[in-house]
Design an enzyme around this catalytic site. Sequence first.
Site, PDB file in Angstrom:
ATOM      1  N   GLU A 169     -68.509  -6.059  10.554  1.00  0.00           N
ATOM      2  CA  GLU A 169     -68.153  -4.888   9.755  1.00  0.00           C
ATOM      3  C   GLU A 169     -66.942  -4.208  10.399  1.00  0.00           C
ATOM      4  OE1 GLU A 169     -70.195  -0.612   8.403  1.00  0.00           O
ATOM      5  OE2 GLU A 169     -71.077  -1.837   9.993  1.00  0.00           O
ATOM      6  N   GLU A 175     -70.501   8.686   5.602  1.00  0.00           N
ATOM      7  CA  GLU A 175     -71.734   8.601   6.372  1.00  0.00           C
ATOM      8  C   GLU A 175     -72.098  10.016   6.816  1.00  0.00           C
ATOM      9  OE1 GLU A 175     -71.953   4.285   8.519  1.00  0.00           O
ATOM     10  OE2 GLU A 175     -70.775   5.818   9.544  1.00  0.00           O
TER      11      GLU A 175
END
Length: 375
Positions: free
Chosen positions: A157, A240
């Site tokens: 990622e 996030e």
Amino acid sequence: MRPSPPHARSARGLFGALLTALVSLAALLTTASVAQADTSICEPFGSTTIQGRYVVQNNRWGTSEAQCITATDSGFRITQADGSVPTNGAPKSYPSVYNGCHYTNCSPGTSLPAQLSTVSSAPTSISYSYVSNATYDAAYDIWLDPTPRTDGVNRTEIMVWFNKVGSVQPVGSQVGTATVAGRQWQVWSGNNGSNDVLSFVAPSAITSWSFDVMDFVRQAVSRGLAQNSWYLTSVQAGFEPWQNGAGLAVTSFSSTVNTGGGNPGDPGSPTACKVAYATNVWQGGFTADVTVTNTGSSPVNGWKLAFTLPAGQQITSSWSAGVSPSSGAVTVSSLAYNAQIAPGDRVSFGFQGSYSGTFAAPAGFSLNGAACTTA
């Protein structure tokens, strides 16, 4: 005032009724359009499609508290984000918009997964809207895997942090800085227990930016966290949040993945190669003349030469190739007229740069992902 004839009053009444009906219909159509464009999602893993090509997802997985988002024509906004989680752990969620495949949910008409060696460019554009009464990061995610999987967790990622508010930090530890796509970044590397994570953190907030996803992908390849035989499975833009988050929004998003098929300037297949790196060095500056020889048995049709400049060196100008970025992990790309290298043939390019400290040459080179010998 003389009263109107009966037939005149009837015509006016009919016209008025018709006008009222048209106004009501227009209002109804406007309401339907808004309702269709602004879709509220409160289910933890609920999603919808925007622009007929991207998926917007709520993606609440780290808390049982309520979270709702509203999908718009161009992105989404967080309308409810209850509760908080400790900032030294994982965030509450990752509401986002994406192109590609996420846990079998693929965006309409996507060209992903796509093998990295076939991707010539992946232009994208993103705009964020921030709030101050929350703890969060605004992250653009790039997912890579050795296989063209459309489900589950990928191997690597890449996170590009456009902004962070509060005492949060990426997975792992900071391993240095780098200039990527013309911007300076803090570079973090680590593993979250499920996949490797390579993060690039902006020193100050970025609200809007257009860039090529492949500039960051090449960083992962040069750092050994991916290979050109791997696949790009999705690109995602969102937030996030650890605490609160209502009001955060992605106000616009676009993503295109251009696959080359061997066209000039596209990254070709790996091949055997040899690199000669000749320099002329003076106090604080240098030039480099680089010759790349195809020592394999197949022609190269579109090439990218990757290497890492030693610390303190920076490229100021170049010729006969495209160079990006100007320091750190550099990728040199062929131009239309020199994209092909026949077996046994060679191409040359050069650049001028500056340096501090002791001058040194790059430790190694790779052509389209294959390590080269040095002359």
